[in-house]
Motif scaffolding. Structure first.
Motif, PDB file in Angstrom:
ATOM      1  N   THR A 179      20.369  33.453  38.823  1.00  0.00           N
ATOM      2  CA  THR A 179      20.952  32.816  40.009  1.00  0.00           C
ATOM      3  C   THR A 179      21.074  33.792  41.169  1.00  0.00           C
ATOM      4  OG1 THR A 179      22.157  31.281  38.585  1.00  0.00           O
ATOM      5  CG2 THR A 179      22.916  31.482  40.851  1.00  0.00           C
ATOM      6  N   TYR A 184      14.090  29.319  37.318  1.00  0.00           N
ATOM      7  CA  TYR A 184      14.553  28.772  36.047  1.00  0.00           C
ATOM      8  C   TYR A 184      13.407  28.103  35.289  1.00  0.00           C
ATOM      9  CZ  TYR A 184      18.942  29.204  38.655  1.00  0.00           C
ATOM     10  OH  TYR A 184      19.990  29.675  39.405  1.00  0.00           O
ATOM     11  N   ARG A 214      13.715  22.895  31.179  1.00  0.00           N
ATOM     12  CA  ARG A 214      15.089  22.856  30.688  1.00  0.00           C
ATOM     13  C   ARG A 214      16.099  22.683  31.817  1.00  0.00           C
ATOM     14  NH1 ARG A 214      16.073  28.119  27.527  1.00  0.00           N
ATOM     15  NH2 ARG A 214      18.112  27.139  27.231  1.00  0.00           N
ATOM     16  N   HIS A 215      15.734  23.115  33.031  1.00  0.00           N
ATOM     17  CA  HIS A 215      16.662  23.045  34.175  1.00  0.00           C
ATOM     18  C   HIS A 215      15.917  22.459  35.378  1.00  0.00           C
ATOM     19  CE1 HIS A 215      18.914  25.733  31.575  1.00  0.00           C
ATOM     20  NE2 HIS A 215      17.915  26.589  31.608  1.00  0.00           N
ATOM     21  N   LEU A 223      17.867  22.597  38.934  1.00  0.00           N
ATOM     22  CA  LEU A 223      18.793  23.696  39.206  1.00  0.00           C
ATOM     23  C   LEU A 223      18.366  24.530  40.404  1.00  0.00           C
ATOM     24  CD1 LEU A 223      21.390  24.953  38.323  1.00  0.00           C
ATOM     25  CD2 LEU A 223      20.163  26.284  36.608  1.00  0.00           C
ATOM     26  N   ASP A 227      24.774  32.637  35.719  1.00  0.00           N
ATOM     27  CA  ASP A 227      23.864  31.777  34.975  1.00  0.00           C
ATOM     28  C   ASP A 227      24.323  30.336  35.164  1.00  0.00           C
ATOM     29  OD1 ASP A 227      21.838  30.953  33.221  1.00  0.00           O
ATOM     30  OD2 ASP A 227      22.094  32.708  31.941  1.00  0.00           O
ATOM     31  N   HIS A 228      23.718  29.405  34.448  1.00  0.00           N
ATOM     32  CA  HIS A 228      23.971  27.974  34.671  1.00  0.00           C
ATOM     33  C   HIS A 228      25.063  27.382  33.792  1.00  0.00           C
ATOM     34  CE1 HIS A 228      21.249  28.081  31.208  1.00  0.00           C
ATOM     35  NE2 HIS A 228      21.841  26.945  30.847  1.00  0.00           N
ATOM     36  N   SER A 281      27.298  23.660  33.865  1.00  0.00           N
ATOM     37  CA  SER A 281      27.217  22.632  32.824  1.00  0.00           C
ATOM     38  C   SER A 281      28.606  22.300  32.290  1.00  0.00           C
ATOM     39  CB  SER A 281      26.315  23.116  31.680  1.00  0.00           C
ATOM     40  OG  SER A 281      24.977  23.235  32.101  1.00  0.00           O
ATOM     41  N   THR A 288      23.955  16.410  35.532  1.00  0.00           N
ATOM     42  CA  THR A 288      24.146  17.187  34.297  1.00  0.00           C
ATOM     43  C   THR A 288      22.815  17.542  33.660  1.00  0.00           C
ATOM     44  OG1 THR A 288      26.237  16.024  33.912  1.00  0.00           O
ATOM     45  CG2 THR A 288      25.310  17.239  32.063  1.00  0.00           C
ATOM     46  N   ILE A 319      20.840  20.131  35.618  1.00  0.00           N
ATOM     47  CA  ILE A 319      21.257  21.522  35.384  1.00  0.00           C
ATOM     48  C   ILE A 319      20.747  22.007  34.032  1.00  0.00           C
ATOM     49  CG2 ILE A 319      23.252  23.041  35.046  1.00  0.00           C
ATOM     50  CD1 ILE A 319      24.780  21.222  37.007  1.00  0.00           C
ATOM     51  N   THR A 320      21.005  21.242  32.983  1.00  0.00           N
ATOM     52  CA  THR A 320      20.499  21.555  31.637  1.00  0.00           C
ATOM     53  C   THR A 320      20.128  20.236  30.967  1.00  0.00           C
ATOM     54  OG1 THR A 320      21.949  23.482  31.450  1.00  0.00           O
ATOM     55  CG2 THR A 320      20.998  22.630  29.413  1.00  0.00           C
ATOM     56  N   HIS A 333      29.156  24.627  26.517  1.00  0.00           N
ATOM     57  CA  HIS A 333      28.701  23.244  26.326  1.00  0.00           C
ATOM     58  C   HIS A 333      29.567  22.457  25.349  1.00  0.00           C
ATOM     59  CE1 HIS A 333      24.363  24.626  27.533  1.00  0.00           C
ATOM     60  NE2 HIS A 333      25.204  24.608  28.553  1.00  0.00           N
TER      61      HIS A 333
END
Length: 415
Positions: A58, A69, A73-74, A77, A155-156, A160, A193, A196-197, A362
């Motif tokens: 980030t 990213y 998966r993201h 983001l 990080d993400h 999340s 959501t 983001i992930t 998570h």
């Protein structure tokens, strides 16, 4: 009600102070490398940034925007970070200083703060737990090793955690008021959501399914609330040049590397105890915040026997709390689903199992919400014993993690 709001303001100030103190130490550690920014200083930052398996992507994306990213998966983001990149460029022009740490730290502080607040409000407002009990359990949650670490690393995971705790809070409100998620609410929650992930989108959909029941399967709801954001995600992924054959091979290699422990590990129960429930809640003194891709063994055992017993005790209390929650409300089903989904994804299917503790954000909010059900039991002796145990555990976590993280973050930088 006014007294409760006054108490909540005091509690929120306490949460914010704890988060800001943690943010101060990580920002001050690397400030000299970003204030007078150059490629050389960023390379020195990379050499010194060792926070388990977290990546400082980030910082780089906000400094010089790019699709840094893993797009599969993201998917959204990087696009979400673009306004922050523009803000940083404006501040950089005005001040002559790369303010990425301050911008990122502000974002993480906001998301981390509201994550704790959503946990607190879920217990105090929707579960009708006493406000002092809710405060103690919220502080307990904030003291978890990889909750506070997720709040300070660029990080993400903290983002999340914000989305998932918001989903749980809204679900509890709707269950108590016999209301349902609208298609627009579902589309926004699921789209952001999952953007983001991606895998976390499944937990949002499960929560909406539990709350809405048969209404979830209405074709108009499915089309507007689920299919529409899925199309947006697919278009976002398809529009990125990162879908070149070369990057797909790179991504496939990454996934294969993260999945390899599924076949190699024969000690998954040890991973569950030492890493999933252990390291996530309380750090191991050996290899503090070590990275398995560098120097940390996958399995690290605790120095003190009492630390192992604390993990066992927490596991038992978590199961008891979830069973009580399942007997009371559909919220218990949502909490159980979140925990089971993460266990299936990381332990059974083995995704990221070699560093499963970095996924703590998570699912860790399930722990205080489950323990709240034990504190709501009618037997006052059980309540007081539980409360005293949680208070003692919380004090220990803050002293233990405060010492380890402070010592780790003030360590001098290497050239």
């Amino acid at each position: 009600m006014e007294r409760n709001r006054h108490f909540e303001r005091l509690a929120s100030c306490l949460f914010l102070v704890i988060i800001l103190i943690a943010q101060y130490f990580i920002i001050s550690k690397f400030w000299c490398l970003f204030a007078d920014y150059s490629d050389a200083s960023f390379n020195q930052f990379i050499r010194n940034f060792h926070m388990s398996g977290f990546d400082p992507i980030t910082y780089d994306v906000i400094t010089r925007w790019h699709e840094g990213y893993d797009i599969l998966r993201h998917p959204l983001l990087a696009a979400m970070m673009y306004p922050l990149y523009l803000l940083n460029q404006a501040l950089w022009t005005i001040t002559g200083c790369n303010c990425v740490q301050l911008i990122c730290g502000t974002l993480l502080t906001i998301c981390g703060f509201w994550s704790v607040m959503f946990v607190y409000r879920t217990m105090a407002e929707e579960m009708h737990l006493g406000r002092w009990y809710a405060l103690v359990l919220s502080l307990f949650f904030l003291g978890f090793a990889y909750v506070i670490v997720s709040i300070i690393v660029p990080d993400h995971f903290c983002l999340s955690m914000f989305c998932l705790t918001l989903t749980v809070y809204l679900s509890a409100r709707k269950i108590n008021r016999n209301r349902y998620f609208s298609a627009l609410e579902t589309a926004l929650l699921f789209g952001i959501t999952a953007g983001i992930t991606l895998t976390n989108g499944a937990m949002v959909l499960f929560a909406v399914l539990v709350v809405n029941g048969r209404r979830f399967w209405d074709w108009r709801f499915l089309l507007k609330g689920i299919v529409a954001p899925m199309v947006v995600l697919v278009v976002a992924v398809g529009s990125q040049q990162c879908l070149s054959a070369e990057l797909r091979e790179k991504d496939g290699g990454l996934v294969a590397q993260q999945m390899k422990w599924t076949k190699e590990s024969t000690k998954k129960m040890q991973v569950v105890h030492e890493n999933f429930f252990g390291e996530s809640i309380q750090l191991h003194r050996k290899n503090v915040l070590g990275d398995v891709l560098r120097d940390r063994p996958v399995i690290v055992e605790y120095n003190w026997a009492v630390q192992k017993y604390l993990v066992y005790l927490l596991e038992v209390l978590l199961v008891v709390g979830l069973l009580l929650a399942l007997s009371k409300s559909r919220l218990g089903l949502i909490l159980s689903g979140v925990l089971v989904f993460n266990l299936l994804l990381h332990i059974v299917f083995g995704f990221g199992i070699n560093e499963v503790y970095i996924m703590t954000a998570h699912w860790a909010f399930v722990v205080p919400l489950a323990l709240a059900n034990i504190l709501m039991l009618g037997n006052r002796y059980v309540r007081w014993a539980m409360l005293l145990m949680v208070i003692a555990f919380t004090i220990y976590l803050y002293l233990y993690h405060g010492y380890l993280l402070h010592r780790y973050l003030i360590w001098p930088l290497v050239k």
